[in-house]
Design an enzyme around this catalytic site. Structure first.
Site, short mmCIF file in Angstrom:
data_model
loop_
_atom_site.label_atom_id
_atom_site.label_comp_id
_atom_site.label_asym_id
_atom_site.label_seq_id
_atom_site.Cartn_x
_atom_site.Cartn_y
_atom_site.Cartn_z
N ASP A 1 0.83 -1.20 0.00
CA ASP A 1 0.00 0.00 0.00
C ASP A 1 0.87 1.26 0.00
O ASP A 1 2.07 1.21 0.32
CB ASP A 1 -0.89 -0.03 1.25
CG ASP A 1 -2.22 0.69 1.04
OD1 ASP A 1 -2.32 1.48 0.10
OD2 ASP A 1 -3.14 0.47 1.84
N ASP B 1 -10.79 2.24 -3.15
CA ASP B 1 -11.34 2.00 -1.81
C ASP B 1 -12.85 2.05 -1.83
O ASP B 1 -13.49 1.74 -0.83
CB ASP B 1 -10.80 3.04 -0.81
CG ASP B 1 -9.44 2.62 -0.27
OD1 ASP B 1 -9.08 1.44 -0.44
OD2 ASP B 1 -8.74 3.46 0.32
C1 GLA Z 1 -5.72 1.94 2.25
C2 GLA Z 1 -6.15 0.79 1.38
C3 GLA Z 1 -7.20 -0.03 2.09
C4 GLA Z 1 -6.65 -0.53 3.42
C5 GLA Z 1 -6.16 0.65 4.24
C6 GLA Z 1 -5.42 0.19 5.48
O1 GLA Z 1 -6.74 2.88 2.37
O2 GLA Z 1 -6.60 1.22 0.14
O3 GLA Z 1 -7.61 -1.11 1.29
O4 GLA Z 1 -5.60 -1.43 3.17
O5 GLA Z 1 -5.28 1.49 3.51
O6 GLA Z 1 -4.94 1.22 6.24
#
Ligand code: GLA
Length: 737
Positions: free
Chosen positions: A478, A548
């Site tokens: 990420d 997301d």
């Molecule tokens: C980001 C990712 C999510 C999740 C969060 C965790 O927003 O896109 O899918 O993994 O971080 O903090």
């Protein structure tokens, strides 16, 4: 040499690059400037030099008015300061602080293979014979050489371009602009197609008529960003999925970029793409070389759909390296929306156990398992398992989950550091920051200085140990904030301008190390959803978390925009709970499944919290994914209807390469009274074959087992009854022998 895809006509001095359906031509001015002649539908014969714009051949202009001449010359790699006032590809400053540059032809060669772009993602030849044209241009005053590379991917109708700039003299030079590719063409009332968005709403399609002046998409955020994608196309006015001319340009890069179309009154357009010069400055010592990222060009005379399929084939065959690209991806369940950071090993195990009973094949533990990490304001950089929180070692949890017959995946955010972390307390200088400034936080975190090997090594060692010791099968990598306060504690003052690009090279290096050390590891990239979803990242990871926003209806826009140039097999798409976490919408689980089938498929929930009816659908949906995954990942994609066009439904089709099988997905968005349904023509089938409707899910006018002719489906079409809000239907056709 394999196919004769590159030729040079000695007499006419014309380079001709040929793919199956396109031609690309270049020639010279009497001074030796390399100029563009043509890019478009295949042309097999050319009579003689015909550089764009007749005035280029006007002797009087050439001798009397060098400025006018240069300002219309269709340079293949334009340079600044000598009369071409449009944006250029290259600007270099010498020790006198002057920055004119004029490139003249020196030599060329044609070779088999592709050029190496050290440290950068780039096309590989794969199973095909690929030829490359290398043209060397030089500026004697600056004492530089510029090698332009053109690799021809015949089957996919793609030409890749990149440039290598070498300082051959004794002076120190500063590159302030080094773009990857540019070409000029006549304006024919074209439109620009690009992708824009924001967090949770990435890659929406935008189309607008070209205006005079500059129109551009770009990023200065350190990643390609949620806002713009490093892709653009110029399309003839009225071009649709099947008709019209389309010129695509996609940059294989994941950091700051620019993609611009510039239109002038003389009826000329320039398309240009590369690293964003606003955040770029590179010192080129005597003898040193700088290599630009690769730009992938394609042309389609058969509308936008063909451009999309050219790119899909090209990225699948020549950019995605992962062994998973041809393997079935395990169906995964990620605990993020199920627990956020509030979990221990027992809670996770219970979720995994239920998932495994329903057929889920991999459990992914998201954010919150390391250091001190119960909220997003601490712990990043401390990649040490928090055994106290879990209640056991990671290995114990992994083994227990593996005993269920599942694989185990884990989340990292390797480019980040929290102020409240042991790493920051020990090494505050590891953060990107400007001396004397506090620095702007994003999600309460800072970015690590990946231009420094020491920083990369420190993070990698921790990651390696966790992955190795616990036997991890999958990593979600990420990246949750943009780059600001560009300052490195280690780079010398005159190299601070290199930080953004060096950061990107550092990320690439670490991802390469990871997949080299763990060749079986499935890597999925992510950047607050789809903030770094580009042709560069898929060189390292075969899939990227698309957004997301997990709502099935919102995902229609996002997945349509992403699939405009990137293969469906790259789109991380999961079924999540309802009401949806991001928009509060309720959609039937059938529709959530059918939308997730267009990507890598998985779950973002606790199955135990679903209703009994929804729970019982899970095994059926997994079976459906297994049945169609190969077709969706490897077949041809046709966009049949777009909710983007303010229509009330979304519809697409996946057809196998041999046309023996087709899957049609229909998603009703809002239904309207008085509308019975729509007739939709299918595409890509064999017109002379009979197809059986092998499966149909949801409400339809047809029955399983019914037969249709290919030409019937493509010309008379399918009658699709209007469904209720957010309902959907799948039609699966198989060619009968
Ligand atoms: C980001 C990712 C999510 C999740 C969060 C965790 O927003 O896109 O899918 O993994 O971080 O903090």
């Amino acid at each position: 040499m394999g196919q004769n895809t590159i030729s040079f006509d000695e007499k006419e001095k014309i380079f001709l690059l040929s793919t199956e359906d396109t031609s690309y031509m270049m020639g010279f001015s009497p001074e030796g400037f390399l100029g563009h002649i043509y890019y478009g539908k295949k042309v097999n014969h050319v009579g003689g030099q015909r550089l764009l714009h007749g005035a280029v051949n006007n002797e009087v202009w050439r001798y009397r008015d060098g400025i006018t001449y240069r300002s219309i010359f269709p340079y293949e790699y334009p340079t600044g300061g000598v009369g071409d006032f449009r944006n250029s590809c290259l600007e270099i400053e010498n020790e006198s602080g002057q920055n004119t540059c004029e490139l003249v032809y020196e030599s060329h060669r044609i070779f088999e293979g592709v050029p190496e772009l050290p440290g950068l993602p780039h096309a590989f030849r794969g199973k095909d014979m690929i030829n490359t044209l290398e043209i060397t241009l030089a500026d004697k005053v600056l004492d530089i050489k510029v090698q332009l590379f053109y690799s021809v991917f015949e089957k996919e109708n793609v030409i890749t371009r990149s440039a290598r700039i070498t300082n051959c003299g004794k002076e120190k030079l500063i590159i302030t602009r080094a773009m990857s590719a540019s070409f000029d063409m006549d304006d024919r009332d074209y439109e620009m197609l690009s992708l824009h968005g924001s967090w949770g709403s990435e890659r929406r399609i935008q189309r607008k008529k070209l205006a005079f002046g500059s129109q551009m998409v770009s990023s200065k955020r350190g990643v390609t960003s949620h806002m713009h994608s490093p892709f653009m196309a110029v399309v003839s006015s009225g071009a649709d999925q099947d008709m019209g001319d389309v010129y695509g340009m996609s940059l294989v890069y994941s950091g700051n970029f620019q993609a611009e179309v510039y239109k002038e009154m003389i009826g000329n357009i320039r398309m240009i793409t590369g690293i964003n010069p606003d955040t770029f400055k590179w010192h080129l010592e005597p003898g040193a070389t700088f290599v630009t990222p690769e730009a992938d060009l394609t042309f389609s005379a058969e509308g936008i759909g063909k451009m999309t399929r050219n790119y899909h084939d090209f990225y699948r065959n020549h950019i995605i390296r992962s062994p998973y690209k041809e393997k079935e991806r395990p169906v995964l369940l990620n605990n993020w929306e199920a627990t956020y950071m509030d979990f221990d090993a027992d809670k996770l195990y219970a979720i995994a156990k239920k998932a495994s009973e329903c057929g889920v094949e991999m459990f992914v533990m998201d954010d919150g398992w390391f250091g001190k990490r119960d909220s997003d304001n601490s712990g990043l950089g401390d990649w040490i398992v928090n055994e106290k929180k879990l209640g056991c070692s990671l290995k114990e949890l992994v083994d227990k989950v593996k005993n269920l017959g599942m694989k185990f995946g884990i989340w990292f955010e390797p480019e980040m550091i929290s102020e409240d972390s042991d790493l920051y307390r020990a090494h505050p200088d590891y953060a990107i920051r400007v001396k004397g400034r506090k620095g702007t936080l994003g999600r309460e975190q800072m970015v690590l200085d990946y231009s420094r090997k020491e920083v990369r090594d420190t993070i990698y060692k921790m990651m390696y140990d966790v992955i190795k010791n616990a036997g991890i099968d999958y990593v979600k990598w990420d990246m949750n904030r943009y780059l600001t306060d560009l300052g490195s504690a280690e780079l010398p003052a005159d190299r601070q301008g290199e930080l953004s690009h060096r950061f990107m090279l550092g990320v690439y290096e670490l991802q390469d190390r990871l997949i080299t050390d763990f060749p079986e590891l499935l890597l999925e990239n992510c950047s607050s959803g789809g903030g770094r979803f580009d042709a560069g990242m898929i060189y390292y990871s075969p899939q990227i978390w698309c957004s997301d926003d997990t709502d099935a209806i919102e995902r229609l826009h996002i997945q349509e925009g992403t699939a405009l140039f990137l293969p469906m097999s790259t789109m991380g798409a999961h079924i999540s709970k309802c009401p949806n976490e991001q928009v509060g919408r309720n959609t039937p689980i059938e529709t959530r499944c059918n939308v997730a089938l267009a990507g890598t498929f998985g779950y973002e929930l606790n199955i135990d919290e679903l209703s009994e009816e929804e729970k019982s659908a899970v095994p059926r949906h997994i079976e459906r994914y297994k049945k169609y995954h190969g077709l969706v990942s490897n077949g041809d994609y046709y966009r049949l209807n777009s909710w983007n066009d303010k229509k009330s439904f979304d519809m697409w089709e996946n057809v196998s390469k041999d046309s023996k099988e087709a899957l049609v997905t229909y998603i009703q968005v809002l239904c309207h009274p008085g509308v019975e349904g729509s007739r939709v023509m299918l595409k890509g089938l064999d017109p002379h074959a009979r197809y059986e409707l092998e499966e149909v899910t949801g409400h339809s006018s047809y029955k399983k087992g019914q037969f249709f002719w290919g030409d019937e489906l493509m010309n008379i079409g399918l009658w699709i009854p209007q469904l209720r809000d957010f309902e959907s239907c799948l039609y699966h056709f198989i060619k009968s022998e």
